[in-house]
Structures are given as C-alpha cells and as structure tokens.
Design an enzyme around this catalytic site. Structure first.
Site, PDB file in Angstrom:
ATOM      1  N   CYS A   1       7.882 -38.677  39.746  1.00 46.47           N
ATOM      2  CA  CYS A   1       6.725 -39.708  40.254  1.00 46.47           C
ATOM      3  C   CYS A   1       5.366 -38.731  40.405  1.00 46.47           C
ATOM      4  O   CYS A   1       4.894 -38.387  39.377  1.00 46.47           O
ATOM      5  CB  CYS A   1       6.932 -39.935  41.684  1.00 46.47           C
TER       6      CYS A   1
ATOM      7  N   HIS B   1      12.141 -42.724  40.976  1.00 51.05           N
ATOM      8  CA  HIS B   1      13.105 -41.872  41.833  1.00 51.05           C
ATOM      9  C   HIS B   1      14.571 -41.936  41.911  1.00 51.05           C
ATOM     10  O   HIS B   1      15.081 -42.746  42.316  1.00 51.05           O
ATOM     11  CB  HIS B   1      12.575 -42.430  43.465  1.00 51.05           C
TER      12      HIS B   1
ATOM     13  N   GLU C   1      16.664 -39.904  43.135  1.00 45.62           N
ATOM     14  CA  GLU C   1      17.179 -39.226  44.302  1.00 45.62           C
ATOM     15  C   GLU C   1      17.678 -40.471  45.398  1.00 45.62           C
ATOM     16  O   GLU C   1      18.343 -40.234  46.280  1.00 45.62           O
ATOM     17  CB  GLU C   1      16.327 -38.150  45.266  1.00 45.62           C
TER      18      GLU C   1
END
Ligand code: XMP
Length: 514
Positions: free
Chosen positions: A82, A169, A171
């Site tokens: 990002c 993202h 994660e």
C-alpha cells in the site's frame, strides 16, 4: 541467531504487527521497526529482506515518512504494501496520483504475468484494498504485475532487483491467500528458510537464557496466566532449579485455580515453586473498600508487598523473570503514538517490586501471543492452561462488586464455575467465547423457591467475542445454555436469587465490570 529474518518497517499502519505475524506463520522470523530506525540497528540483524508497511499518510503530504536510502542501498529484496508501494514508486520515478475516490473494501485482483512472486496462486485473487493514492505508471524497469477495477496498477515488480509493491493488504484476513503471498516473498524471493517453528524458538530461547544468567538464580512471580506459565516452563527447561517461582494465592482466584497451578508446576513439572497463601492479608486489606480503582490499587500494592517479603526470604537473587511479550515491546518503541487514555489502572502479577534491584529476563520478548501459546503446548503445558482466557491481575476483586468478603467470593466462585463448566461441556470456551465469567452484584431481589420467599444477590453473566480485547461484542450464547446456567446457579448457589445476562458491547462498556 540461527534463523533468517525479514524486517517490517512500520510507517504508522494499524496492521504492521499483522504483517510480521503472517510472515512468522509462514515459518520465517520477522521483526518490526519504526521506518526511521538507524541503518546500523537494522543491518545488525542481518535481514534477508524488507517489507514496508501501509500508512495513514499520502506520499505528497508534507512531513510524510520517507524511504531511507539504506533500505535500497542494502541490495536486499523489498516488498512495499500500500503506502509502502507508493513510496517505492515515488522514490524510484514512477507516477503516484491522488485518487478521486478512496478504494476501501474487497476487490478482485487479476494477476498479470507468471512469476515466482505469484507462485502457487490462482490468476484471480480476493484481496482487501484500503488506499487513497494509486499508481498511474510504474517506475522505469518495473513491470505491472496485477490490476483490479479501480487500480490499473495494483502490483509492480522489478524481478532483477527483487523489489515488489502491492496495493492491497495481504496481512488482513479479508485477503485469504495473503499469507501465501508473504511466504512467496520471504521464501522464494528473499531465500529465507521457513524453519521458525516452536521447537526452534524453544532451543534459541533456552540457549539465550543460559548465556544471560549463567549460574545466577532467577525469581519469577507465577500467576497461572498464559504468559507467566510459559515463562516458568521455558526458564525451568533452561536453568532448572536456578529458577525460583513464587505463586501468591491472594484468595481472588477462580474455583480450583490455585490447586491447578501448584499441581501442574510443582507436582508434574517439578518446579522449584514457593506457594504463598496470602488470602487473609489480602482480604484484610480490602475490607470496607468498594470503589473499583481503590480495589485495584489495594490489590496491586498488597501484591508487591507480599512478593517483596517472600523474595527477601529467598536471599540474594540477581534476576527477575518477566512475561513481557512482543506487542508490549513494539508499543513502547512505536513513534507518534500518544498513550491511550487510561480507563482502568492495570495491575499485572509479577510486576517489578519497587525497591529491589534486579536485572530482567524476558524470554517471551520477541513472541506474539499465539506463538507464546504454541511454545507452551510444545513444552507440554496442559491445554486448559495454554488456551486459558485472560483473567485480570486484581482477580475476582473486580468481579465482586461492592465489598469483597470471603463469603461473597465463594458465592461468585461457585456461580462462575457453573458457567465455565456448561460452556466447556458445550465446547464454547475456546473460540466461541473470548472471555466468559460471572460477576456478583450487591443487588438483592425477591424470589420464590418451593414455598419460601428468598431475598438473595444477583449474578450477572458476561461472555464476549473479540480479537484484540480493545473492542468486543457480547456473545450470542444459545438460549437453552443460558437457561441451564441460570437454573443451576439459583438452585446450587446459596443466597443468589436472580441471574442476568450482560448484553453490552465494548465500547461503550468495558469487558470487566470494574
Ligand atoms: P476491560 O475491562 O478494560 O478489559 O475491557 C480488557 C481486558 O483486560 C483484562 N483486564 C486486565 N488484565 N490486569 C490484567 O492483566 C488488569 O488489571 C486487568 N483489568 C482488565 C480484562 O479481563 C479483559 O480481558
């Protein structure tokens, strides 16, 4: 250190810790540092690669955090996530544009090109986006690697320099294959060995502790909570009888808990454990106190006093064991994070005594909570201990509203044990509820049992679901389970004539009642 390391540079993202956790889930050790950490400190770890986190900033904002030269100069692989990707593009001569609309939410990612970065992944991926700026053109020598409806360049890469950027993202759990993407980066691109396993963690910690303490003794305040229990088991494995554990039973524990701790550690594991029954002193100190903060302070101070007294009896001890875990370490190092307002004063068993001098041994310093649990399991600690729900330091004192007396504590313990037993039988103590307990209210109400009138106290049941305990929702327990618990408490626990269920989320309420 004998393991490979990936460094996550934190640009102020809410999910920087999650990035490191996911990399570790892929079997590769990862540590987090603020983005402006000096070069020497980073390179001392001999990392195999860097990951740049997201950020609330835009790269064009004045004061936006930058990419330090030494990251690219190191020649190591870099993955920007990002903001991290925009920072790479901005620094290396690509074009980053402020997007008209912020893209936030699920997106479908279409992979362009077949390369090690995407190995083992399908050509379309569900991903989570959360960004304002976007990449209009990759830097020279970079190729676009993926696109989505709103992001024409949703991933970029320069395979020769091993520099990659992704707009989404990986994660967060909303990107289901995210861990595979991070694993590809860590293992295939950076060449890390995925051997960060509980067994290896234990071997390394044991070796470090032995080196740190030599032949000195270590004092540990054992509470029976997950962290102090795993510290005890680890230190015992490392230094045997040089570890002296003190277990203070302040009379504010749940039913059977003190016995369980003593049985597990003294009888089964053979720890050098000093059990101290300090119930009378604690109850005396708490006499007449009804204010929640006063109770917390009283238990905290009493605890330190008792611990100091017992420690003195043991003679000169050089080290104090502490259950500090990695999130505590990161929080205290993180820049620009004003301390959150203190809602309740927290007291943790094993806190540093005020006027004694110790060096600290913190074997869990680099572990996340889930890793602590896995290490505990690998060390052979019982499952109910390793997966125990959190329990506050001041114990039942903050669940026994009004005055804390032995009689009321016993009433609360009996009610709490019924709730926990029913939840356990229903298989709802692990996962289905994050924390569940009974609270005793100093509110009497009229009831009828048989032919007689009763006028007993009220038990409130609290069960919550949460990931992080910062926010929580009340658990939607099945009505018949609640009915069973309620009937049993009123029938089996003397002087309780009413049971209620707490349906408040956090915020606005807290999880504990005091
Ligand atoms: P609250 O009530 O603040 O609780 O929503 C959040 C979590 O913290 C636990 N808690 C404590 N843990 N010492 C602790 O170690 C304390 O003094 C303490 N007070 C609350 C609480 O059980 C919940 O899991």
């Amino acid at each position: 250190m004998t393991h490979d390391t990936i460094i996550v540079l934190d640009y102020g993202s809410q999910t920087a810790q999650l990035i490191a956790r996911r990399v570790r889930e892929a079997g590769v050790y990862s540590e987090i540092f603020p983005w402006d950490t000096p070069k020497e400190q980073l390179l001392a770890l001999e990392p195999k690669g860097f990951i740049l986190s997201g950020s609330p900033f835009s790269v064009y904002e004045p004061g936006a955090p930058t990419l330090r030269r030494h990251v690219l100069d190191s020649g190591l692989p870099v993955l920007g996530i990002c903001y991290g990707m925009q920072l790479l593009a901005h620094t290396l001569g690509g074009k980053v544009a402020a997007s008209q609309a912020r893209e936030y939410g699920p997106a479908s990612l279409i992979i362009d090109g077949n390369m090690p970065f995407w190995a083992g992944l399908p050509s379309t991926l569900d991903v989570w986006m959360s960004h304002g700026d976007r990449i209009e053109a990759p830097p020279p020598d970079f190729v676009p690697l993926a696109h989505s409806d709103n992001s024409p360049v949703a991933a970029i890469g320069n395979p020769e320099r091993k520099i990659y950027g992704i707009q989404f993202h990986p994660e967060v759990s909303h990107t289901p294959r995210g861990t595979d993407i991070l694993a590809n980066f860590a293992v295939r691109i950076c060449g890390c060995k995925p051997d960060w396993t509980p067994g290896k963690v234990i071997d390394e910690i044991v070796a470090q502790v032995r080196e740190q303490v030599g032949s000195e003794r270590v004092l540990l305040g054992l509470s029976g909570g997950v962290d102090s229990s795993v510290v005890a088991a680890l230190l015992h494995r490392a230094i045997g009888d040089q570890l002296v554990s003190v277990f203070i039973d302040h009379g504010l524990l749940r039913q059977g808990e003190a016995k369980q701790v003593i049985d597990t550690f003294k009888r089964s594991m053979g720890l050098n454990l000093v059990p101290v029954n300090a119930t009378e002193e604690f109850l005396e100190a708490l006499e007449g106190i009804t204010d929640p903060e006063d109770k917390r302070k009283c238990v905290g101070e009493q605890f330190i006093r008792t611990f100091e007294r017992e420690a003195r009896k043991l003679g000169e001890i050089a080290y104090l064991g502490q259950g500090t875990i990695y999130p505590d370490v990161i929080e205290s190092a993180a820049p620009d994070r004003p301390n959150a307002q203190r809602i309740k004063s927290h007291h943790n068993v094993g806190g540093l005594p005020i006027d004694m001098q110790f060096d600290l041994v913190e074997p869990l310093r680099y572990l996340f909570k889930d890793e602590v649990r896995r290490v505990g399991e690998a060390l052979g600690l019982p499952e109910e201990l390793v997966w125990r729900q959190p329990f506050p330091g001041p114990g039942l004192a903050v669940r026994c509203l009004g005055e804390v007396t032995w009689e009321r504590l016993e009433r609360l313990r009996a009610a709490d044990a019924i709730l926990l037993e029913e939840l356990r039988t229903a298989g709802m103590l692990r996962g289905e509820t994050s924390q569940a307990f009974a609270v005793l209210l100093p509110v009497r109400s009229v009831g009828v049992m048989g032919d007689g009138r009763t006028y007993g106290e009220t038990v409130a049941l609290r069960a919550v679901v949460t990931d992080d305990f910062m926010t929580a929702d009340w658990a939607r327990l099945p009505a018949d389970l609640l009915a069973r618990v309620s009937a049993r408490i009123v029938n089996e626990v003397a002087n309780v004539s009413r049971v209620v269920y707490d349906i408040t989320s956090k915020p606005p309420a807290t999880i504990e009642w005091e």
